[in-house]
Design a protein around this motif. Structure first.
Motif, PDB file in Angstrom:
ATOM      1  N   THR A   1     -19.168  59.374 -10.610  1.00 54.12           N
ATOM      2  CA  THR A   1     -18.876  58.939 -11.975  1.00 54.12           C
ATOM      3  C   THR A   1     -17.636  59.647 -12.489  1.00 54.12           C
ATOM      4  OG1 THR A   1     -21.238  58.594 -12.407  1.00 54.12           O
ATOM      5  CG2 THR A   1     -19.777  58.763 -14.323  1.00 54.12           C
ATOM      6  N   LEU A   2     -16.769  58.861 -13.124  1.00 53.43           N
ATOM      7  CA  LEU A   2     -15.486  59.360 -13.604  1.00 53.43           C
ATOM      8  C   LEU A   2     -15.377  59.127 -15.106  1.00 53.43           C
ATOM      9  CD1 LEU A   2     -12.410  60.160 -13.137  1.00 53.43           C
ATOM     10  CD2 LEU A   2     -12.019  57.710 -12.754  1.00 53.43           C
ATOM     11  N   VAL A   3     -14.855  60.113 -15.831  1.00 54.50           N
ATOM     12  CA  VAL A   3     -14.617  59.972 -17.264  1.00 54.50           C
ATOM     13  C   VAL A   3     -13.124  60.176 -17.522  1.00 54.50           C
ATOM     14  CG1 VAL A   3     -15.134  60.796 -19.581  1.00 54.50           C
ATOM     15  CG2 VAL A   3     -16.938  60.774 -17.840  1.00 54.50           C
ATOM     16  N   ILE A   4     -12.508  59.173 -18.145  1.00 53.07           N
ATOM     17  CA  ILE A   4     -11.084  59.222 -18.483  1.00 53.07           C
ATOM     18  C   ILE A   4     -10.962  59.189 -19.998  1.00 53.07           C
ATOM     19  CG2 ILE A   4      -8.860  58.053 -18.267  1.00 53.07           C
ATOM     20  CD1 ILE A   4      -9.876  56.873 -15.639  1.00 53.07           C
ATOM     21  N   VAL A   5     -10.045  59.990 -20.538  1.00 53.39           N
ATOM     22  CA  VAL A   5      -9.909  60.076 -21.985  1.00 53.39           C
ATOM     23  C   VAL A   5      -8.438  60.030 -22.395  1.00 53.39           C
ATOM     24  CG1 VAL A   5     -12.021  61.441 -22.247  1.00 53.39           C
ATOM     25  CG2 VAL A   5      -9.824  62.605 -21.966  1.00 53.39           C
ATOM     26  N   ASP A   6      -8.217  59.645 -23.650  1.00 48.24           N
ATOM     27  CA  ASP A   6      -6.954  59.902 -24.337  1.00 48.24           C
ATOM     28  C   ASP A   6      -7.330  60.463 -25.703  1.00 48.24           C
ATOM     29  OD1 ASP A   6      -7.534  57.802 -26.089  1.00 48.24           O
ATOM     30  OD2 ASP A   6      -5.833  56.578 -25.518  1.00 48.24           O
ATOM     31  N   PRO A   7      -6.405  60.766 -26.581  1.00 42.87           N
ATOM     32  CA  PRO A   7      -6.782  61.403 -27.841  1.00 42.87           C
ATOM     33  C   PRO A   7      -7.730  60.597 -28.717  1.00 42.87           C
ATOM     34  CG  PRO A   7      -4.443  61.738 -27.419  1.00 42.87           C
ATOM     35  CD  PRO A   7      -4.938  60.791 -26.377  1.00 42.87           C
ATOM     36  N   THR A   8      -7.876  59.303 -28.467  1.00 36.99           N
ATOM     37  CA  THR A   8      -8.706  58.486 -29.352  1.00 36.99           C
ATOM     38  C   THR A   8      -9.871  57.786 -28.649  1.00 36.99           C
ATOM     39  OG1 THR A   8      -7.315  56.524 -29.035  1.00 36.99           O
ATOM     40  CG2 THR A   8      -6.714  58.025 -30.824  1.00 36.99           C
ATOM     41  N   LYS A   9      -9.971  57.906 -27.324  1.00 39.48           N
ATOM     42  CA  LYS A   9     -10.929  57.066 -26.610  1.00 39.48           C
ATOM     43  C   LYS A   9     -11.407  57.738 -25.342  1.00 39.48           C
ATOM     44  CE  LYS A   9     -11.229  52.241 -24.996  1.00 39.48           C
ATOM     45  NZ  LYS A   9     -10.462  50.983 -24.859  1.00 39.48           N
ATOM     46  N   SER A  10     -12.625  57.387 -24.922  1.00 39.20           N
ATOM     47  CA  SER A  10     -13.188  57.883 -23.667  1.00 39.20           C
ATOM     48  C   SER A  10     -13.841  56.713 -22.943  1.00 39.20           C
ATOM     49  CB  SER A  10     -14.232  58.969 -23.943  1.00 39.20           C
ATOM     50  OG  SER A  10     -14.886  59.354 -22.752  1.00 39.20           O
ATOM     51  N   MET A  11     -13.642  56.652 -21.602  1.00 43.73           N
ATOM     52  CA  MET A  11     -14.261  55.599 -20.808  1.00 43.73           C
ATOM     53  C   MET A  11     -14.878  56.193 -19.551  1.00 43.73           C
ATOM     54  SD  MET A  11     -11.756  52.263 -21.048  1.00 43.73           S
ATOM     55  CE  MET A  11     -13.030  51.233 -20.306  1.00 43.73           C
ATOM     56  N   THR A  12     -16.020  55.653 -19.162  1.00 46.05           N
ATOM     57  CA  THR A  12     -16.738  56.119 -17.977  1.00 46.05           C
ATOM     58  C   THR A  12     -16.688  55.035 -16.903  1.00 46.05           C
ATOM     59  OG1 THR A  12     -18.223  57.472 -19.312  1.00 46.05           O
ATOM     60  CG2 THR A  12     -18.936  56.948 -17.079  1.00 46.05           C
ATOM     61  N   PHE A  13     -16.394  55.450 -15.672  1.00 48.72           N
ATOM     62  CA  PHE A  13     -16.303  54.523 -14.542  1.00 48.72           C
ATOM     63  C   PHE A  13     -17.210  55.019 -13.424  1.00 48.72           C
ATOM     64  CE2 PHE A  13     -12.372  54.454 -16.847  1.00 48.72           C
ATOM     65  CZ  PHE A  13     -12.034  53.117 -16.927  1.00 48.72           C
ATOM     66  N   SER A  14     -17.696  54.059 -12.639  1.00 52.81           N
ATOM     67  CA  SER A  14     -18.508  54.413 -11.483  1.00 52.81           C
ATOM     68  C   SER A  14     -18.171  53.488 -10.325  1.00 52.81           C
ATOM     69  CB  SER A  14     -20.002  54.321 -11.822  1.00 52.81           C
ATOM     70  OG  SER A  14     -20.331  53.007 -12.226  1.00 52.81           O
ATOM     71  N   VAL A  15     -18.684  53.816  -9.165  1.00 52.42           N
ATOM     72  CA  VAL A  15     -18.412  53.028  -7.969  1.00 52.42           C
ATOM     73  C   VAL A  15     -19.406  51.871  -7.904  1.00 52.42           C
ATOM     74  CG1 VAL A  15     -18.326  53.024  -5.458  1.00 52.42           C
ATOM     75  CG2 VAL A  15     -17.497  55.009  -6.739  1.00 52.42           C
TER      76      VAL A  15
ATOM     77  N   SER B   1     -13.777  44.235 -10.497  1.00 49.76           N
ATOM     78  CA  SER B   1     -12.385  44.649 -10.659  1.00 49.76           C
ATOM     79  C   SER B   1     -12.244  45.905 -11.501  1.00 49.76           C
ATOM     80  CB  SER B   1     -11.573  43.516 -11.302  1.00 49.76           C
ATOM     81  OG  SER B   1     -12.081  43.218 -12.581  1.00 49.76           O
ATOM     82  N   GLU B   2     -13.282  46.242 -12.289  1.00 50.83           N
ATOM     83  CA  GLU B   2     -13.188  47.427 -13.124  1.00 50.83           C
ATOM     84  C   GLU B   2     -13.800  48.668 -12.481  1.00 50.83           C
ATOM     85  OE1 GLU B   2     -16.979  45.271 -14.529  1.00 50.83           O
ATOM     86  OE2 GLU B   2     -15.011  44.782 -13.700  1.00 50.83           O
ATOM     87  N   SER B   3     -14.236  48.575 -11.247  1.00 47.65           N
ATOM     88  CA  SER B   3     -14.884  49.713 -10.605  1.00 47.65           C
ATOM     89  C   SER B   3     -13.892  50.520  -9.771  1.00 47.65           C
ATOM     90  CB  SER B   3     -16.019  49.234  -9.702  1.00 47.65           C
ATOM     91  OG  SER B   3     -15.490  48.560  -8.576  1.00 47.65           O
ATOM     92  N   MET B   4     -14.308  51.714  -9.408  1.00 49.05           N
ATOM     93  CA  MET B   4     -13.530  52.536  -8.489  1.00 49.05           C
ATOM     94  C   MET B   4     -13.922  52.218  -7.053  1.00 49.05           C
ATOM     95  SD  MET B   4     -13.975  56.225 -10.310  1.00 49.05           S
ATOM     96  CE  MET B   4     -15.727  56.198  -9.904  1.00 49.05           C
ATOM     97  N   LEU B   5     -13.112  52.696  -6.126  1.00 52.53           N
ATOM     98  CA  LEU B   5     -13.427  52.608  -4.704  1.00 52.53           C
ATOM     99  C   LEU B   5     -13.237  53.978  -4.075  1.00 52.53           C
ATOM    100  CD1 LEU B   5     -11.520  49.335  -3.669  1.00 52.53           C
ATOM    101  CD2 LEU B   5     -13.977  49.573  -4.071  1.00 52.53           C
ATOM    102  N   ILE B   6     -14.005  54.237  -3.064  1.00 53.80           N
ATOM    103  CA  ILE B   6     -13.799  55.441  -2.254  1.00 53.80           C
ATOM    104  C   ILE B   6     -13.247  54.976  -0.915  1.00 53.80           C
ATOM    105  CG2 ILE B   6     -14.805  57.503  -1.254  1.00 53.80           C
ATOM    106  CD1 ILE B   6     -14.993  57.476  -4.249  1.00 53.80           C
ATOM    107  N   LYS B   7     -12.026  55.389  -0.598  1.00 53.42           N
ATOM    108  CA  LYS B   7     -11.403  54.982   0.651  1.00 53.42           C
ATOM    109  C   LYS B   7     -10.855  56.215   1.353  1.00 53.42           C
ATOM    110  CE  LYS B   7      -7.978  51.833   2.640  1.00 53.42           C
ATOM    111  NZ  LYS B   7      -6.968  50.781   2.351  1.00 53.42           N
TER     112      LYS B   7
END
Length: 282
Positions: A72-86, A91-97
């Motif tokens: 699980t990945l959490v990305i942020v900027d000063p106004t927003k936070s988003m969580t991503f998973s595999v 198209s919005e997911s991560m990949l492990i390669k």
């Protein structure tokens, strides 16, 4: 900004040498700067994936956390936070390669208010995100300040490069529709380019190679031997700056829709930030 540096930056994307697309690696430009990656970006099911750390090149973005156990990945900027998973086939997911985390750059960038475009001619992903100060300058009531911002923000193009124009000897031309800042022409080395500011970037709308007497276009006061994109339809006069990068001088004036130019004066101009108001336009 030095003139030499500006001109190299302005036309960098138009001098990328292409080979067969299948053999051409994918390039990534963030705010017009090439992003170096130790793992090559790739396309899967129409989505371009880049190494995780690449996204930290986007204005304001950072990786808050990565949980290797839950992937699980959490990305942020000063106004927003988003969580991503595999997750598979999304198209919005991560990949492990090869034990590397690869992320969908368009999905992430657009969700953090960036502009994103794919140039199929050069196989380049382009991402642009501006800071608050630059956005404020773009929207300023001060026409000159807004114009300076417009011509110096990163550009995005999806057009095929126009080549073979004649050298202009260190002279280029900027033209703006009267009273406007978010649309402009840049003419240099026999190539005319038209841009419109939308969102975070100056989008490359049209490009034409100047030459001959056919296919006339009043902005260039000449024929257009080849062109790509959508040629703009203009009904008002244009105010222009003829800039010499060698002498640090510029002439200014206006052009009417019949192609007639009127020179109003000249002034020192050693950088784009020294663009000045033309009083006759007030």
């Amino acid at each position: 900004m030095k003139w030499k540096s500006f001109l190299l930056t302005c036309f960098a994307m138009f001098f990328i040498v292409s080979s067969a697309q299948a053999a051409t690696p994918i390039s990534v430009l963030i705010n017009y700067r090439p992003v170096k990656t130790d793992v090559a970006p790739f396309i899967k099911d129409g989505t371009t994936f880049v190494p995780l750390r690449s996204i930290e090149e986007i204005e304001g973005l950072s990786i808050k956390s990565w949980n290797n156990k839950t992937k699980t990945l959490v990305i942020v900027d000063p106004t927003k936070s988003m969580t991503f998973s595999v997750k598979q086939n999304q198209s919005e997911s991560m990949l492990i390669k090869n034990n590397r985390v690869m992320v969908p750059i368009r999905f992430i960038a657009e969700n953090f208010n960036s502009d994103v475009a794919w140039n199929a001619n050069t196989r380049t992903v382009q991402v642009v995100k501006l800071n608050a100060k630059t956005k404020a300058n773009l929207n300023s009531d001060d026409l000159t300040k807004s114009r300076i911002a417009a011509i110096t923000i990163p550009k995005i193009t999806t057009l095929k490069e126009q080549t073979g124009g004649q050298s202009s000897g260190g002279v280029f031309k900027l033209l703006f529709p009267e009273g406007e800042s978010k649309a402009f022409f840049m003419i240099s080395n026999g190539i005319a380019n038209y841009y419109e500011v939308k969102g975070n970037a100056a989008w490359h709308i049209w490009s034409g190679k100047i030459g001959g007497n056919n296919n006339k276009f009043w902005v260039t006061n000449s024929g257009i031997s080849s062109e790509v994109g959508q040629r703009p339809k203009l009904n008002d006069r244009l105010f222009f700056y003829n800039v010499s990068t060698h002498s640090g001088q510029s002439e200014h004036g206006y052009m009417t829709t019949n192609g007639k130019e009127t020179i109003l004066g000249s002034k020192d101009m050693n950088s784009l930030e020294e663009l000045y108001p033309i009083k006759e336009e007030d």
